[in-house]
Design a protein around this motif. Structure first.
Motif, short mmCIF file in Angstrom:
data_model
loop_
_atom_site.label_atom_id
_atom_site.label_comp_id
_atom_site.label_asym_id
_atom_site.label_seq_id
_atom_site.Cartn_x
_atom_site.Cartn_y
_atom_site.Cartn_z
N ALA A 202 1.84 6.92 2.08
CA ALA A 202 0.58 7.16 2.32
C ALA A 202 -0.06 6.25 3.39
O ALA A 202 -0.86 6.73 4.02
CB ALA A 202 -0.12 7.09 0.96
N ILE A 203 0.35 4.94 3.43
CA ILE A 203 -0.26 3.98 4.09
C ILE A 203 0.31 4.14 5.57
O ILE A 203 -0.18 4.18 6.70
CB ILE A 203 0.11 2.49 3.62
CG1 ILE A 203 -0.64 2.19 2.40
CG2 ILE A 203 -0.37 1.90 4.62
CD1 ILE A 203 -0.23 1.00 1.54
N GLN B 137 0.66 -3.56 7.77
CA GLN B 137 0.73 -4.96 7.68
C GLN B 137 -0.35 -5.65 6.76
O GLN B 137 -0.26 -6.89 6.80
CB GLN B 137 0.74 -5.63 9.03
CG GLN B 137 1.93 -4.93 9.97
CD GLN B 137 3.38 -5.32 9.60
OE1 GLN B 137 3.51 -6.40 8.72
NE2 GLN B 137 4.16 -4.25 9.40
N GLN B 138 -1.26 -4.77 6.40
CA GLN B 138 -2.58 -5.48 5.92
C GLN B 138 -2.35 -5.35 4.14
O GLN B 138 -1.28 -4.63 3.40
CB GLN B 138 -3.66 -4.54 6.22
CG GLN B 138 -3.77 -4.42 7.42
CD GLN B 138 -3.85 -5.54 8.32
OE1 GLN B 138 -4.69 -6.47 7.88
NE2 GLN B 138 -3.20 -5.52 9.50
N ILE C 59 -7.04 0.04 1.66
CA ILE C 59 -5.64 0.18 1.13
C ILE C 59 -5.77 -0.48 -0.31
O ILE C 59 -6.32 -1.47 -0.64
CB ILE C 59 -4.81 -0.81 2.10
CG1 ILE C 59 -4.87 -0.09 3.58
CG2 ILE C 59 -3.29 -0.85 1.47
CD1 ILE C 59 -4.10 -0.98 4.54
N PHE C 60 -4.63 0.48 -1.12
CA PHE C 60 -4.42 -0.12 -2.49
C PHE C 60 -2.96 -0.01 -2.43
O PHE C 60 -2.27 1.16 -2.58
CB PHE C 60 -5.07 0.73 -3.31
CG PHE C 60 -6.65 0.72 -3.43
CD1 PHE C 60 -7.52 0.00 -4.04
CD2 PHE C 60 -7.22 1.64 -2.86
CE1 PHE C 60 -8.56 -0.16 -4.00
CE2 PHE C 60 -8.80 1.80 -2.46
CZ PHE C 60 -9.31 0.74 -3.28
N ARG C 61 -2.13 -1.00 -2.76
CA ARG C 61 -0.71 -1.00 -2.66
C ARG C 61 -0.15 -0.80 -3.98
O ARG C 61 -0.77 -1.49 -5.20
CB ARG C 61 -0.04 -2.23 -1.86
CG ARG C 61 -0.22 -2.25 -0.51
CD ARG C 61 0.28 -3.27 0.11
NE ARG C 61 0.28 -3.61 1.69
CZ ARG C 61 1.10 -2.74 2.46
NH1 ARG C 61 1.95 -1.85 2.02
NH2 ARG C 61 0.64 -2.56 3.60
N ASP D 235 1.18 4.11 -3.94
CA ASP D 235 0.29 3.42 -2.79
C ASP D 235 -0.70 4.72 -2.33
O ASP D 235 -0.49 5.75 -2.16
CB ASP D 235 1.34 3.51 -1.30
CG ASP D 235 2.38 2.16 -1.30
OD1 ASP D 235 1.82 1.09 -2.09
OD2 ASP D 235 3.21 2.36 -0.41
N VAL D 236 -1.98 3.97 -2.25
CA VAL D 236 -3.14 4.82 -2.25
C VAL D 236 -3.91 4.31 -0.87
O VAL D 236 -4.00 3.15 -0.70
CB VAL D 236 -3.92 4.75 -3.38
CG1 VAL D 236 -5.36 5.51 -3.07
CG2 VAL D 236 -3.17 5.41 -4.67
#
Length: 458
Positions: free
Chosen positions: A31-32, A46-47, A72-74, A83-84
């Motif tokens: 997703a990211i 990379q965040q 970003i929500f890993r 991953d969202v």
């Protein structure tokens, strides 16, 4: 737990239509990385998790679609535990369509109703009761429904039931073990301990089962029927409570021929006020239909508000009305309207005779209506389970009642000295219903039915 990163899905998480801001949610494998291909700004791959980044979304021709804020929500620290990515853009329907189109070109598919919450459930974020509470929380339109949904979302009764179910599993396993040694007449499960466990589970189940009548009313609105003889002032009272001319008011008896319904929020509780035709011997066929509908509404009422003309209703008549209302086993309130026609001595006599069952008001001026509305909210709150844990979901209620019935059969079997095989059947039945309640036992059809009722972006 291994988190299953499924194929990426996307949907609009905010309400459809034009608005200042819209949020698009993407969840699943890559997703990211996929979002990063469309984003111009920092390298999202990379965040760190739970960080927000400003930039633009561009198409393959490098044309700017919109300026956005990407959050970003890993995994596993996200709602779905996958991953969202949440893309906050301007609330233009054109912009939303363009961004979704670009995501689909990158291999993302559109989410099904409730699929984000379903993935959260499958990945162990919460149990099935909590998952259903998400939908209830979104749909909450009053303080009471919001509070009930929030209690369930935080665990409600399901966490306690799961712990008791685990103990019951251990006893069931011992009963099953006895079946393997049937010819040797051994008891691995202490019957008195099993009886104590069943009682402890029933002490949790039965208040929840009893709470459903209140919980269902809280969720769907408390059906409050305004009943009484013609010209008692029911329509005037309805208009006063709603602060609008909802019902026709006339000195002619029998003006209200049909049921008139509207909603009123009192102290965070939604009441469905139902104004009905006057109860009397009908003078024509149309009025007769109205009176019959009044009786039907009385049969379905959660609370009955019986309004009468204080100056023209004999004490003996009101005692007969009270006796009839008591037979219905429904909370009721006697409302003495037109209190301006009563002397203080007469009013004191009414209060002495009927106590807290009676409230005197003046419907056309609104005098004392606040006392009446307080009594209505008291009815609801006095019937609620302590701690505000109430069952509002019919599926939960059915599984709770089925579990209780199976446990009652276990106790009957223990009293009758039933053999292990009969006890095992009833224990399995109780465990199955408890498991289906919390989602520890599920089927694809069950999940499809539950999550299909959710909105697309949830």
């Amino acid at each position: 737990m291994n988190i299953l990163q499924q194929e990426p899905i996307a949907a609009l998480a905010t309400a459809p239509g034009i608005g200042a801001i819209a949020v698009l949610r993407v969840s699943g494998e890559r997703a990211i990385e996929i979002t990063n291909r469309l984003f111009r700004g920092k390298d999202l791959t990379q965040q760190a998790s739970h960080t927000a980044h400003f930039g633009t979304i561009r198409d393959q021709a490098n044309t700017v679609i919109d300026e956005v804020l990407v959050t970003i929500f890993r995994s596993p620290a996200s709602f779905t535990k996958e991953d969202v990515v949440e893309i906050s853009c301007h609330g233009s329907e054109y912009v939303i369509r363009q961004i979704l189109r670009l995501l689909l070109k990158e291999g993302v598919r559109m989410a099904q109703p409730g699929e984000f919450t379903q993935r959260a459930f499958l990945n162990g974020q919460f149990d099935l009761v909590q998952a259903e509470a998400v939908a209830d929380l979104i749909a909450a339109d009053s303080e009471a429904t919001h509070r009930a949904a929030l209690t369930q979302l935080r665990g409600g009764f399901s966490r306690q039931l799961k712990a008791l179910r685990q103990q019951l599993i251990e006893f069931a396993a011992l009963i099953e073990l006895e079946l393997d040694f049937g010819e040797e007449d051994v008891e691995f499960a202490q019957r008195d301990d099993l009886r104590q466990l069943v009682w402890s589970i029933q002490r949790v189940l039965r208040p929840l089962i009893e709470s459903f009548s209140v919980g269902n009313a809280i969720k769907n609105g408390v059906a409050t029927v305004l009943a009484g003889k013609p010209n008692a002032g029911k329509s005037t009272l309805l208009n006063a409570l709603l602060n609008e001319e909802k019902a026709i008011v006339s000195d002619i008896p029998g003006t209200t021929r049909d049921v008139i319904e509207d909603e009123l929020f009192i102290d965070g509780i939604r009441f469905r006020l139902i104004d009905t035709a006057g109860l009397r011997e009908a003078t024509d066929a149309i009025e007769a239909i109205g009176v019959e509908r009044t009786r039907q509404q009385l049969d379905k009422a959660a609370i009955i508000v019986y309004l009468f003309d204080a100056a023209e209703t004999p004490l003996t008549e009101l005692e007969e009305v009270r006796a009839e209302l008591q037979q219905r086993s429904v909370p009721y309130l006697l409302i003495a309207n037109k209190m301006d026609k009563l002397s203080e001595e007469q009013l004191a006599q009414w209060q002495l005779q009927f106590g807290n069952e009676l409230v005197a008001i003046q419907a056309n001026t609104g005098n004392n209506l606040d006392q009446m509305t307080r009594r209505l909210t008291d009815f609801v709150r006095s019937n609620a389970v302590p701690g505000s844990t109430v069952v509002t979901n019919l599926r939960h209620y059915e599984h709770l009642t089925q579990t209780d019935a199976a446990l009652a059969r276990v106790l009957d079997g223990l009293d009758a000295g039933s053999t292990q095989d009969w006890l095992a059947i009833d224990l399995r039945d109780a465990l199955r219903h408890l498991g289906e309640l919390t989602g520890e036992i599920t089927t694809d059809d069950l999940l499809a039915t539950i999550f299909s009722k959710f909105c697309i972006g949830k």
